[in-house]
Design a protein around this motif. Structure first.
Motif, mmCIF file in Angstrom:
data_model
loop_
_atom_site.group_PDB
_atom_site.id
_atom_site.type_symbol
_atom_site.label_atom_id
_atom_site.label_comp_id
_atom_site.label_asym_id
_atom_site.label_seq_id
_atom_site.Cartn_x
_atom_site.Cartn_y
_atom_site.Cartn_z
ATOM 1 N N LEU A 28 0.850 -1.190 0.000
ATOM 2 C CA LEU A 28 0.000 0.000 0.000
ATOM 3 C C LEU A 28 0.880 1.232 0.000
ATOM 4 O O LEU A 28 1.852 1.311 0.741
ATOM 5 N N ARG A 29 0.570 2.167 -0.890
ATOM 6 C CA ARG A 29 1.291 3.443 -0.905
ATOM 7 C C ARG A 29 0.290 4.563 -0.665
ATOM 8 O O ARG A 29 -0.742 4.629 -1.331
ATOM 9 N N VAL A 30 0.599 5.399 0.311
ATOM 10 C CA VAL A 30 -0.299 6.500 0.641
ATOM 11 C C VAL A 30 0.422 7.800 0.328
ATOM 12 O O VAL A 30 1.540 8.026 0.794
ATOM 13 N N ALA A 31 -0.211 8.639 -0.495
ATOM 14 C CA ALA A 31 0.429 9.908 -0.864
ATOM 15 C C ALA A 31 0.211 10.945 0.227
ATOM 16 O O ALA A 31 -0.714 10.849 1.023
ATOM 17 N N LYS A 32 1.087 11.941 0.244
ATOM 18 C CA LYS A 32 0.967 13.032 1.207
ATOM 19 C C LYS A 32 -0.386 13.711 1.036
ATOM 20 O O LYS A 32 -0.794 14.029 -0.079
ATOM 21 N N GLY A 33 -1.107 13.902 2.127
ATOM 22 C CA GLY A 33 -2.389 14.607 2.056
ATOM 23 C C GLY A 33 -3.559 13.733 1.641
ATOM 24 O O GLY A 33 -4.694 14.193 1.568
ATOM 25 N N GLU A 34 -3.275 12.479 1.332
ATOM 26 C CA GLU A 34 -4.352 11.603 0.879
ATOM 27 C C GLU A 34 -5.259 11.209 2.047
ATOM 28 O O GLU A 34 -4.818 11.091 3.178
ATOM 29 N N ARG A 35 -6.545 11.019 1.762
ATOM 30 C CA ARG A 35 -7.508 10.612 2.788
ATOM 31 C C ARG A 35 -8.059 9.251 2.414
ATOM 32 O O ARG A 35 -8.689 9.082 1.385
ATOM 33 N N MET A 195 -4.804 11.313 6.127
ATOM 34 C CA MET A 195 -5.704 10.644 7.065
ATOM 35 C C MET A 195 -5.930 9.195 6.660
ATOM 36 O O MET A 195 -6.221 8.914 5.502
ATOM 37 N N LEU A 196 -5.795 8.289 7.622
ATOM 38 C CA LEU A 196 -6.220 6.913 7.410
ATOM 39 C C LEU A 196 -7.282 6.611 8.453
ATOM 40 O O LEU A 196 -7.035 6.753 9.646
ATOM 41 N N CYS A 197 -8.445 6.220 7.976
ATOM 42 C CA CYS A 197 -9.557 6.078 8.891
ATOM 43 C C CYS A 197 -10.227 4.719 8.728
ATOM 44 O O CYS A 197 -10.734 4.395 7.661
ATOM 45 N N VAL A 198 -10.179 3.922 9.813
ATOM 46 C CA VAL A 198 -10.935 2.677 9.820
ATOM 47 C C VAL A 198 -12.335 3.028 10.285
ATOM 48 O O VAL A 198 -12.514 3.537 11.391
ATOM 49 N N THR A 199 -13.319 2.828 9.440
ATOM 50 C CA THR A 199 -14.685 3.193 9.841
ATOM 51 C C THR A 199 -15.702 2.463 8.973
ATOM 52 O O THR A 199 -15.379 1.990 7.881
ATOM 53 N N HIS A 200 -16.912 2.383 9.469
ATOM 54 C CA HIS A 200 -18.009 1.846 8.679
ATOM 55 C C HIS A 200 -18.993 2.946 8.308
ATOM 56 O O HIS A 200 -20.085 2.662 7.836
ATOM 57 N N GLU A 201 -18.583 4.213 8.562
ATOM 58 C CA GLU A 201 -19.439 5.333 8.200
ATOM 59 C C GLU A 201 -19.277 5.600 6.710
ATOM 60 O O GLU A 201 -18.386 6.327 6.273
ATOM 61 N N MET A 202 -20.141 4.989 5.910
ATOM 62 C CA MET A 202 -19.949 5.058 4.465
ATOM 63 C C MET A 202 -20.262 6.441 3.901
ATOM 64 O O MET A 202 -19.722 6.850 2.875
ATOM 65 N N GLY A 203 -21.124 7.180 4.626
ATOM 66 C CA GLY A 203 -21.395 8.556 4.199
ATOM 67 C C GLY A 203 -20.126 9.380 4.280
ATOM 68 O O GLY A 203 -19.802 10.167 3.366
ATOM 69 N N PHE A 204 -19.366 9.190 5.350
ATOM 70 C CA PHE A 204 -18.096 9.887 5.538
ATOM 71 C C PHE A 204 -17.128 9.489 4.420
ATOM 72 O O PHE A 204 -16.457 10.337 3.829
ATOM 73 N N ALA A 205 -17.092 8.189 4.133
ATOM 74 C CA ALA A 205 -16.194 7.698 3.086
ATOM 75 C C ALA A 205 -16.518 8.357 1.748
ATOM 76 O O ALA A 205 -15.620 8.823 1.037
ATOM 77 N N ARG A 206 -17.787 8.411 1.417
ATOM 78 C CA ARG A 206 -18.208 9.013 0.137
ATOM 79 C C ARG A 206 -17.799 10.473 0.030
ATOM 80 O O ARG A 206 -17.313 10.925 -0.980
ATOM 81 N N SER A 207 -18.019 11.237 1.132
ATOM 82 C CA SER A 207 -17.833 12.680 1.019
ATOM 83 C C SER A 207 -16.384 13.101 1.216
ATOM 84 O O SER A 207 -15.996 14.168 0.759
ATOM 85 N N VAL A 208 -15.574 12.299 1.875
ATOM 86 C CA VAL A 208 -14.239 12.756 2.248
ATOM 87 C C VAL A 208 -13.113 11.969 1.581
ATOM 88 O O VAL A 208 -12.094 12.538 1.195
ATOM 89 N N ALA A 209 -13.298 10.648 1.452
ATOM 90 C CA ALA A 209 -12.153 9.804 1.079
ATOM 91 C C ALA A 209 -11.699 10.037 -0.356
ATOM 92 O O ALA A 209 -12.501 10.292 -1.249
ATOM 93 N N ASP A 210 -10.367 9.969 -0.550
ATOM 94 C CA ASP A 210 -9.827 9.920 -1.900
ATOM 95 C C ASP A 210 -9.838 8.488 -2.397
ATOM 96 O O ASP A 210 -9.891 8.227 -3.584
ATOM 97 N N ARG A 211 -9.721 7.566 -1.432
ATOM 98 C CA ARG A 211 -9.611 6.158 -1.791
ATOM 99 C C ARG A 211 -10.279 5.338 -0.696
ATOM 100 O O ARG A 211 -10.175 5.682 0.482
ATOM 101 N N VAL A 212 -10.968 4.266 -1.072
ATOM 102 C CA VAL A 212 -11.546 3.361 -0.089
ATOM 103 C C VAL A 212 -10.859 2.014 -0.252
ATOM 104 O O VAL A 212 -10.661 1.534 -1.369
ATOM 105 N N ILE A 213 -10.454 1.446 0.898
ATOM 106 C CA ILE A 213 -9.781 0.145 0.864
ATOM 107 C C ILE A 213 -10.658 -0.865 1.568
ATOM 108 O O ILE A 213 -11.157 -0.600 2.669
ATOM 109 N N PHE A 214 -10.867 -1.988 0.948
ATOM 110 C CA PHE A 214 -11.660 -3.040 1.570
ATOM 111 C C PHE A 214 -10.744 -4.205 1.927
ATOM 112 O O PHE A 214 -9.997 -4.705 1.085
#
Lengths: 248, 370
Positions: A28-35, A195-214
């Protein structure tokens, strides 16, 4: 978003708890500033994955580089990494014997060697950011769960981290308090902190995330932009998981 | 559903229903509440009526309070002879310390007890407490040893009574406490060497009676010393008692360490705090206040265990009482003497117990939901 110069890089990382293979060949590679939002069933290794980043867990195989430093047994390197990585826990983990303000100034004063007055000034700024400045003199257990979690976020921010890790930050909260924490996290997303966020808040994922990992069974099953992830999941396992958590 | 347009208005809070105040209602509620309670009250009352009058008659009405040996003998057990206390209190309190110099142990004991009392008061927990204790201990030993400032020198073998009890318990507890914390931390160390040493220490010392430890300290230890070097027996006994108490305390502290949620350490680590910073600022403040009652329990036990030093010829309070009872005229009245000494122990132990409850409440400020 370019990942040529990643701030976090997992290369073939493996980890076991005893015989249990909890992380399997993580790349996994995470870029600077990536959410990034990480989701998956419980026991899939998502918490362990982010806990490796600040060495709360040790990986046993592979390379893990955080902010240019490879994680190894070198204690100096670990200290440096922890100073640039903030973490928010599911159970808040505030220090119950210290006031809210003392919780925030402890690390800046003792780790960052910031003078007390300056540390308190900065702490009050962070408390204002999470809209809880008026509670500075109280003890954590006198606050509601949502308030405690916002204090925990402010505490992590006091070390001006480059990376913020969230380990299921809303899972221990009453439904009415989830949004006050998510709102603060959405604001943070605008600051350019990785930001790396473990969460099940999918609304948050949709509005904020650059990438979703399953993740499932210690592996990264799928990673994609939120749009693609939610609308056209590639993997059968992902579709199955999403149908369960989005059903209601 | 009928008033769906009305805003939700919470019912105003009301005071709880009043209980009838006054003595009689209180008695009915607390002593005669149901037949079982009534029966228990009557039984206890009956026991008091049966037991109290003889005790009062023996202890107060018929008792002799002056140091009058003839009057005491004339009592023939119909009353207490407090005369034994009036006659022997200086021997009991100060042991074989030279009679004319006994103001020195008195002053020394008062000084030490005051220093302890001051250290118990939370607003006094400041940096100056350390130098204060150095001064207090230095003054204590200066007064007791003498040999300076025109004070006649007095050997430790003549020390006895209350000052010895206070000295043994204070020094052994004050030194044992930090040692116990280190051993408890050591048992949780990642390094197998340190862990093994700490486990061995605790198990070895705990597996042996205090009497054996004292014997070893006073008789066997000198055998291993090079010829000609001697360490004062008091010092050896202090060392033995400290090591013994520390082993028990270490287990108490370990209990507190284990009760602390793992998340506390993880949070501290994630903030970049090092091992000692985490231990001193996060782990110990929380772990120790969890085990205040158990710590005080060990303290009280250790305080009373100081009476065992009699077997290595140190005359603490109980030992000094034995000395006093060597007088054939007063030997008959050992029971009254024992009561006197027991009362002194009780005062100290009860003070410790009350203090434990007070400090528990004060330390828990904010850590529980109000």
């Amino acid at each position: 978003m370019s990942t040529d110069d990643p701030i976090i890089e997992f290369a073939g990382v493996n980890k076991w708890f005893g015989e249990f293979h909890v992380l399997r060949d993580i790349n996994l590679r995470v870029a600077k500033g990536e959410r990034i939002v990480i989701c998956g069933p419980s026991g899939s290794g998502k918490s362990t994955l982010i806990r490796c980043i600040n060495r709360l867990e040790e990986h046993q195989q592979g390379r893990l580089v955080v902010d240019g430093t490879e994680l190894s047994d070198d204690l100096k390197a670990i200290d440096a990494i922890r100073r640039s990585v903030g973490m928010v826990f599911q159970q808040f983990n505030l220090f119950p014997h210290l006031t809210v303000l003392q919780n925030l100034t402890l690390a800046p004063m003792w780790v960052g060697r910031v003078p007390k007055k300056l540390a308190e000034e900065r702490a009050m700024q962070q408390l204002q950011r999470v809209r809880i400045a008026e509670q500075a003199g109280k003890y954590p257990l006198q606050l509601s769960g949502g308030q405690q979690q916002r204090v925990a976020i402010a505490r992590a921010l006091c070390l001006t981290p480059k990376i913020m890790l969230f380990d299921e930050p809303t899972s221990a909260l009453d439904p009415e308090m989830i949004n006050e924490v998510l709102d603060v996290m959405i604001e943070l997303a605008g600051l350019g902190i990785t930001m790396l966020c473990v969460t099940h808040e999918m609304g948050f994922a949709r509005s904020v995330a650059d990438r979703v990992i399953f993740m499932d069974h210690g592996q990264i099953v799928e990673e994609n932009t939120p749009d693609e992830f939610f609308n056209h999941p590639k993997n059968e396992r992902t579709r199955d998981f999403l149908s369960k958590i989005l059903a209601h | 559903m009928t008033s769906s347009d009305a805003a939700f208005v919470p019912v105003a809070s009301r005071p709880p229903p009043m209980q009838v105040r006054g003595v009689l209602p209180w008695i009915r509620r607390n002593l005669f509440d149901g037949w079982a309670n009534t029966l228990a009250t009557l039984v206890v009352l009956g026991l008091l009526v049966w037991a109290l009058p003889p005790v009062i008659r023996w202890g107060l009405v018929n008792a002799v309070f002056g140091a009058d040996n003839v009057a005491c003998r004339a009592l023939a057990e119909s009353g207490a002879c407090w005369g034994v206390v009036a006659e022997k209190y200086r021997l009991i309190l100060f042991g074989r310390y030279p009679y004319a110099e006994q103001w020195r142990p008195l002053l020394a004991s008062l000084l030490m007890v005051s220093a302890i009392a001051a250290s118990c008061y939370r607003p006094f927990w400041r940096a100056w407490l350390m130098p204060l204790w150095v001064v207090v201990l230095a003054t204590f030993f200066m007064l007791m040893f003498g040999g300076r400032f025109g004070l006649a020198p007095v050997e430790t073998s003549s020390w006895g009574g209350l000052p010895l009890t206070v000295l043994l318990s204070t020094v052994s507890l004050v030194v044992a406490f930090p040692l116990a914390v280190l051993v408890a931390l050591g048992r949780q160390s990642r390094l197998p060497g340190i862990r093994t040493i700490c486990v061995l220490y605790v198990e070895l010392i705990r597996g042996v009676p205090l009497i054996s430890v004292l014997f070893m300290a006073s008789f066997m230890f000198p055998l291993f010393m090079p010829q000609g070097t001697t360490i004062d027996v008091l010092l050896r006994v202090l060392l033995g008692m400290t090591l013994f108490t520390a082993a028990y305390l270490a287990e108490v502290v370990r209990g507190g360490l284990q009760a602390l949620p793992k998340g506390q350490v993880e949070a501290a680590q994630s903030l970049g705090l090092g091992y000692w910073q985490t231990t001193l600022m996060i782990v110990l403040p929380q772990a120790l206040r969890l085990v205040v009652p158990a710590i005080m329990n060990t303290f009280i036990g250790a305080f009373k265990d100081t009476s065992l030093v009699t077997i290595v010829s140190l005359y603490d309070l109980t030992g000094a009482l034995q000395l006093a009872m060597g007088d054939a005229n007063w030997r008959k009245f050992f029971f009254e003497g024992q009561l006197f000494v027991a009362a002194i122990y009780f005062v100290f132990c009860y003070a410790m117990s009350r203090y434990s409850r007070w400090i528990e409440r004060h330390l828990n400020t904010g850590t529980r939901r109000m």
